[in-house]
Motif scaffolding. Structure first.
Motif, PDB file in Angstrom:
ATOM      1  N   ARG A 195       0.847  -1.197   0.000  1.00 12.48           N
ATOM      2  CA  ARG A 195       0.000   0.000   0.000  1.00 12.48           C
ATOM      3  C   ARG A 195       0.879   1.243   0.000  1.00 12.48           C
ATOM      4  NH1 ARG A 195      -5.137  -1.167   4.098  1.00 12.48           N
ATOM      5  NH2 ARG A 195      -5.894  -3.055   3.032  1.00 12.48           N
ATOM      6  N   LEU A 196       1.453   1.535  -1.131  1.00 12.05           N
ATOM      7  CA  LEU A 196       2.326   2.698  -1.242  1.00 12.05           C
ATOM      8  C   LEU A 196       1.492   3.975  -1.342  1.00 12.05           C
ATOM      9  CD1 LEU A 196       4.957   1.274  -3.748  1.00 12.05           C
ATOM     10  CD2 LEU A 196       5.212   1.563  -1.268  1.00 12.05           C
ATOM     11  N   PRO A 197       1.796   4.975  -0.530  1.00 16.54           N
ATOM     12  CA  PRO A 197       0.982   6.200  -0.475  1.00 16.54           C
ATOM     13  C   PRO A 197       1.359   7.234  -1.528  1.00 16.54           C
ATOM     14  CG  PRO A 197       2.686   6.324   1.177  1.00 16.54           C
ATOM     15  CD  PRO A 197       2.856   4.973   0.503  1.00 16.54           C
ATOM     16  N   PHE A 198       1.448   6.799  -2.779  1.00 17.01           N
ATOM     17  CA  PHE A 198       1.873   7.691  -3.846  1.00 17.01           C
ATOM     18  C   PHE A 198       0.990   7.497  -5.077  1.00 17.01           C
ATOM     19  CE2 PHE A 198       5.708   6.192  -1.548  1.00 17.01           C
ATOM     20  CZ  PHE A 198       6.006   7.377  -0.889  1.00 17.01           C
ATOM     21  N   PRO A 199       0.861   8.533  -5.901  1.00 14.25           N
ATOM     22  CA  PRO A 199       0.086   8.401  -7.146  1.00 14.25           C
ATOM     23  C   PRO A 199       0.853   7.618  -8.193  1.00 14.25           C
ATOM     24  CG  PRO A 199       1.092  10.565  -7.030  1.00 14.25           C
ATOM     25  CD  PRO A 199       1.369   9.916  -5.704  1.00 14.25           C
ATOM     26  N   GLU A 200       0.189   7.250  -9.263  1.00 14.21           N
ATOM     27  CA  GLU A 200       0.831   6.548 -10.364  1.00 14.21           C
ATOM     28  C   GLU A 200       1.906   7.419 -11.014  1.00 14.21           C
ATOM     29  OE1 GLU A 200      -2.124   5.274 -13.108  1.00 14.21           O
ATOM     30  OE2 GLU A 200      -3.184   4.010 -11.657  1.00 14.21           O
ATOM     31  N   ASP A 201       2.909   6.776 -11.556  1.00 14.77           N
ATOM     32  CA  ASP A 201       3.958   7.447 -12.348  1.00 14.77           C
ATOM     33  C   ASP A 201       4.739   8.487 -11.551  1.00 14.77           C
ATOM     34  OD1 ASP A 201       2.943   5.992 -14.530  1.00 14.77           O
ATOM     35  OD2 ASP A 201       1.485   7.567 -14.953  1.00 14.77           O
ATOM     36  N   ARG A 202       4.887   8.277 -10.255  1.00 10.46           N
ATOM     37  CA  ARG A 202       5.553   9.276  -9.411  1.00 10.46           C
ATOM     38  C   ARG A 202       7.087   9.201  -9.537  1.00 10.46           C
ATOM     39  NH1 ARG A 202       4.537  11.683  -4.342  1.00 10.46           N
ATOM     40  NH2 ARG A 202       6.319  12.983  -3.802  1.00 10.46           N
ATOM     41  N   PHE A 203       7.614   8.005  -9.754  1.00 15.61           N
ATOM     42  CA  PHE A 203       9.062   7.824  -9.707  1.00 15.61           C
ATOM     43  C   PHE A 203       9.613   7.282 -11.036  1.00 15.61           C
ATOM     44  CE2 PHE A 203       7.256   7.176  -5.488  1.00 15.61           C
ATOM     45  CZ  PHE A 203       7.928   8.157  -4.771  1.00 15.61           C
ATOM     46  N   ASP A 204      10.910   7.509 -11.238  1.00 19.96           N
ATOM     47  CA  ASP A 204      11.584   6.956 -12.406  1.00 19.96           C
ATOM     48  C   ASP A 204      12.038   5.520 -12.142  1.00 19.96           C
ATOM     49  OD1 ASP A 204      11.726   9.415 -14.135  1.00 19.96           O
ATOM     50  OD2 ASP A 204      12.809  10.154 -12.372  1.00 19.96           O
ATOM     51  N   THR A 205      12.259   5.190 -10.892  1.00 14.95           N
ATOM     52  CA  THR A 205      12.704   3.861 -10.533  1.00 14.95           C
ATOM     53  C   THR A 205      12.279   3.553  -9.097  1.00 14.95           C
ATOM     54  OG1 THR A 205      14.635   2.393 -10.403  1.00 14.95           O
ATOM     55  CG2 THR A 205      14.959   4.680  -9.732  1.00 14.95           C
ATOM     56  N   ALA A 206      11.999   2.280  -8.833  1.00 12.62           N
ATOM     57  CA  ALA A 206      11.633   1.823  -7.490  1.00 12.62           C
ATOM     58  C   ALA A 206      12.449   0.578  -7.174  1.00 12.62           C
ATOM     59  CB  ALA A 206      10.137   1.516  -7.405  1.00 12.62           C
TER      60      ALA A 206
END
Length: 251
Positions: A88-99
């Protein structure tokens, strides 16, 4: 979830994970100008490498452990660090370049859901990467410990069947999570120990499944296990070589 102090983790697994982190970052292809998410950051071994490469403001980290989040915030004051689970990551879609997730997938309640969440918050074409120790063979940092435990207690439940702990399994999990162009690589670290006691003492701190197992033993059983472990190492200094399976895929 880990409820132990960050310092105990540092003395047990942190000494290996700090050596592993730069290799995972290289494997993921992390580059200047990117925004990165560290999932299951613990006290911040991988966070430190990402912040060094990208700058603290470009790095976000999450972990479900309150003690680890507190430690990571203290160690990395310029980084956005939050308490959250991989599923349950508290971030919107497409927020990061890498995870990235270092030594975390095998502790996720639902590894496929966790990897799917990592892909969700990563931009299209971005990279998701993870690694897990090779607990299924004799290549992990705890292999001698669990080998000795099986000899002294045939009913012991080791970490060999955890998610991602065998060759190829991370690839399967990445595929099930919908990631494309999945690749696998073995990463390896060498850690010098001054003595057997230097190796053994962190196992008594209650960290992870191995620490929990030692803590649950009665004094006689613990002494037998300790002696069996001691017999597998040479006297004086020695080096432990530890292998992790890593996978990366494109969101």
């Amino acid at each position: 979830m880990f409820t132990i102090a960050a310092e105990a983790y540092d003395r047990f697994m942190g000494r290996y994970s700090t050596l592993l982190a730069p290799q995972l970052v290289d494997f993921a292809g992390v580059a200047a100008g990117q925004r990165a998410l560290d999932v299951g950051c613990g006290p911040g071994a991988l966070t430190a490498v990402l912040a060094d490469r990208l700058g603290s403001a470009a790095v976000t980290a999450v972990d479900p452990s309150e003690s680890f989040v507190a430690a990571a915030k203290e160690r990395h004051p310029g980084t956005d660090i939050r308490r959250a689970s991989a599923e349950r990551l508290p971030f919107p879609e497409d927020r990061f370049d890498t995870a990235l997730a270092q030594l975390v997938v095998h502790f996720m309640d639902d590894p496929v859901a966790g990897l799917r969440e990592m892909a969700r918050v990563t931009r299209r074409g971005g990279v998701v990467a993870a690694c897990v120790w090779d607990h299924a063979s004799d290549g992990g940092p705890l292999s001698r410990f669990w080998g000795a435990a099986r000899e002294t207690d045939p009913d012991v439940h080791d970490e060999s069947k955890l998610a991602g702990a065998r060759q190829g399994h991370l690839n399967e999990l990445f595929g099930a999570a919908g990631l494309d162009q999945v690749e696998e690589r073995a990463l390896s670290v060498d850690l010098a120990h001054a003595s057997f006691e230097d190796w053994w003492e962190p196992f008594t701190l209650g960290v992870g499944p191995a620490g929990a197992y030692v803590s649950a033993l009665d004094p006689e059983a613990r002494a037998r296990l300790r002696e069996r472990c001691r017999q597998t190492f040479p006297a004086g200094e020695f080096v432990v070589t530890a292998r992790a399976w890593a996978a990366r895929g494109v969101a």
